[in-house]
Design a protein around this motif. Structure first.
Motif, PDB file in Angstrom:
ATOM      1  N   VAL A   1       0.821  -1.213   0.000  1.00  0.00           N
ATOM      2  CA  VAL A   1       0.000   0.000   0.000  1.00  0.00           C
ATOM      3  C   VAL A   1       0.855   1.264   0.000  1.00  0.00           C
ATOM      4  N   GLN A   2       2.051   1.192   0.540  1.00  0.00           N
ATOM      5  CA  GLN A   2       2.886   2.390   0.694  1.00  0.00           C
ATOM      6  C   GLN A   2       3.106   3.169  -0.608  1.00  0.00           C
ATOM      7  N   PRO A   3       3.297   2.510  -1.764  1.00  0.00           N
ATOM      8  CA  PRO A   3       3.473   3.288  -2.999  1.00  0.00           C
ATOM      9  C   PRO A   3       2.265   4.147  -3.366  1.00  0.00           C
ATOM     10  N   LEU A   4       1.127   3.933  -2.732  1.00  0.00           N
ATOM     11  CA  LEU A   4      -0.069   4.690  -3.063  1.00  0.00           C
ATOM     12  C   LEU A   4      -0.151   6.034  -2.346  1.00  0.00           C
TER      13      LEU A   4
ATOM     14  N   ARG B   1      -4.896  -2.517  -6.953  1.00  0.00           N
ATOM     15  CA  ARG B   1      -4.960  -3.749  -7.743  1.00  0.00           C
ATOM     16  C   ARG B   1      -4.352  -3.599  -9.128  1.00  0.00           C
ATOM     17  N   GLU B   2      -4.043  -2.380  -9.518  1.00  0.00           N
ATOM     18  CA  GLU B   2      -3.400  -2.140 -10.810  1.00  0.00           C
ATOM     19  C   GLU B   2      -1.878  -2.151 -10.721  1.00  0.00           C
TER      20      GLU B   2
ATOM     21  N   ARG C   1       1.723 -10.511  -5.877  1.00  0.00           N
ATOM     22  CA  ARG C   1       1.339 -11.131  -4.602  1.00  0.00           C
ATOM     23  C   ARG C   1       0.085 -11.988  -4.742  1.00  0.00           C
ATOM     24  N   PHE C   2      -0.859 -11.559  -5.543  1.00  0.00           N
ATOM     25  CA  PHE C   2      -2.109 -12.302  -5.702  1.00  0.00           C
ATOM     26  C   PHE C   2      -2.220 -12.832  -7.132  1.00  0.00           C
ATOM     27  N   ALA C   3      -1.150 -13.491  -7.585  1.00  0.00           N
ATOM     28  CA  ALA C   3      -1.056 -13.933  -8.979  1.00  0.00           C
ATOM     29  C   ALA C   3      -2.126 -14.947  -9.351  1.00  0.00           C
ATOM     30  N   ALA C   4      -2.572 -15.766  -8.420  1.00  0.00           N
ATOM     31  CA  ALA C   4      -3.542 -16.812  -8.747  1.00  0.00           C
ATOM     32  C   ALA C   4      -4.884 -16.241  -9.185  1.00  0.00           C
TER      33      ALA C   4
END
Length: 457
Positions: A196-199, A217-218, A225-228
């Motif tokens: 989240v920090q880059p946001l 999510r973009e 991290r949530f590749a599946a």
């Protein structure tokens, strides 16, 4: 004597000014705005009589009393009272009472106030208020003031607008900071605050929590991290929320720990990614299904009879003790496929225990016919009892069209697979041929021997 309006009107044309002033004062005393009055005359009459003593007539006396009727004022004529400082009264709506759309007095805030200096002769100085910007002439010049929501006042419109813009920007930043803090705290619970920090650069845009989530999510870090989730979408499945995704990983890990699997199966990498779990999640494998696979691997393979492990390695040469769980846990293989392979190995083990042999293809074929490991063990024991003699007789009577009689023929009859009826007829015919041969050659003794052998067959 009180004069009626008609009498006053008649006299006003000829009486001096002071009389007319008296009449106007009278109207003011009764609250009338126009000289409107009605007269009510009461007459008291005495008997007209002749005074005999004085020889004179007493006339009738008439007394007239005039009662003016006040003029009714309209509600909109005067405000209900003096307006507070900074406000003014205004009638809003139709000038009627008791009808649809009838108006009423409203207390309105004056847009600005200021001091002015009279510029016309005899005006002097004074204070005033106005609802609009600009200057007024004649009575005096008024300076417009502007009040911000926080109470700060301005006399310069540009300075006022700049201040309002700054207030809005500050409010937007506060909204964005609040949304960012909420998202960060939620992800930090799972050790994912770094995502989240880059946001932080989006805070000034005043994004809502939902908008922050969409931006998150973009990012490439999130997708890694949530590749599946991307694989699930490609397979027609819905993407899991972050909480569902991490929760499913935790369930997988707990199942593996409970069954004593090595930590290498569920160790975390960068950003907490557990590579082995991506295949489970993308394949929509539940924690219950994973546990079933582990039980299948341990109870039916690792802890099974030696013949089962031997058959499993013969049928599937690449498998080893260390790889048995990998077979069971490979999400590319459906649960039914894993059980099919294990059952095929158990069928092969049943053949081995009876002194027979079979292939992986034949074992899988029997499995598709519903043969279980236990049924295979019993069936191959039966086949092992009659196959040697049946095979010999098949060779003997091959010229008569009844041979050969193979292990496959015996399996068809015993396990009820395709060709079971023909296999049963063939074995019965071979028994009859053997009985007939012994009966025709050796008399009673030969027939008895033939029946005994035929019975064994």
């Amino acid at each position: 004597m009180v004069q009626t309006r008609a009498q006053w009107d008649a006299r006003m044309k000829r009486l001096p000014l002071e009389d007319r002033t008296t009449y106007e004062q009278y109207l003011e005393s009764i609250g009338a705005t126009e000289p409107v009055a009605t007269s009510t005359t009461s007459t008291s009459s005495g008997a007209s009589r002749t005074d005999s003593a004085a020889s004179r007539t007493i006339p009738t006396t008439t007394t007239t009393t005039t009662t003016p009727t006040p003029v009714t004022k309209n509600p909109w004529d005067e405000p209900p009272g003096e307006a507070p400082e900074g406000f003014s009264w205004k009638w809003i709506g139709a000038r009627s009472v008791g009808r649809a759309g009838s108006g009423s007095w409203k207390l309105l805030r004056v847009a600005g106030s200021g001091a002015g200096t009279g510029s016309s002769a005899g005006a002097g100085t004074g204070a005033g208020s106005t609802a609009g910007a600009g200057t007024s002439t004649g009575a005096g010049t008024k300076t417009e003031t502007y009040t911000a929501p926080d109470g700060k006042t301005f006399t310069d419109i540009n300075a006022y607008n700049a201040y309002i813009a700054q207030l809005k920007a500050d409010e937007k930043r506060r909204t964005g900071q609040s949304a960012y803090d909420l998202l960060f705290s939620e992800f930090e619970r799972y050790g994912l605050g770094s995502l989240v920090q880059p946001l932080q650069s989006f805070i000034v845009e005043g994004l809502s929590p939902a908008e922050f989530t969409l931006r998150l999510r973009e990012t490439d870090a999130y997708k890694k991290r949530f590749a599946a989730n991307a694989q699930r979408i490609n397979r027609g499945l819905r993407a899991l929320s972050e909480a569902e995704y991490v929760g499913l990983e935790d369930q997988y890990q707990n199942v593996m720990r409970n069954y004593g699997l090595p930590a290498s199966y569920y160790q975390r990498g960068e950003m907490g990614v557990q590579q082995g779990f991506e295949k489970f999640i993308s394949g929509d494998v539940s924690a219950a299904e994973l546990e079933d696979r582990i039980q299948t691997a341990q109870n039916r393979v690792i802890n099974a009879a030696p013949e089962v492990s031997k058959a499993l390695r013969e049928f599937y040469p690449d498998i080893s003790n260390g790889d048995i769980l990998a077979y069971a846990l490979d999400p590319d293989q459906a649960l039914t496929n894993i059980k099919r392979k294990v059952t095929a190995a158990e069928i092969g083990a049943g053949a081995m225990q009876a002194g027979l042999s079979t292939s992986a293809a034949r074992a899988e074929e029997l499995q598709r016919f519903g043969v279980t490991g236990e049924q295979a063990r019993q069936g191959f024991q039966t086949i092992g009892g009659f196959l040697p003699r049946a095979s010999q007789l098949g060779d003997i009577y091959a010229k008569q069209g009844e041979g050969p009689f193979t292990q496959t023929t015996a399996e068809q009859e015993v396990f009820g697979t395709t060709g079971a009826v023909e296999a049963q007829r063939k074995r019965r015919k071979l028994a009859e041929l053997e009985t007939a041969q012994f009966s025709g050659t050796s008399g009673a003794a030969g027939g008895a021997l033939g029946r005994e052998r035929a019975g064994q067959f």
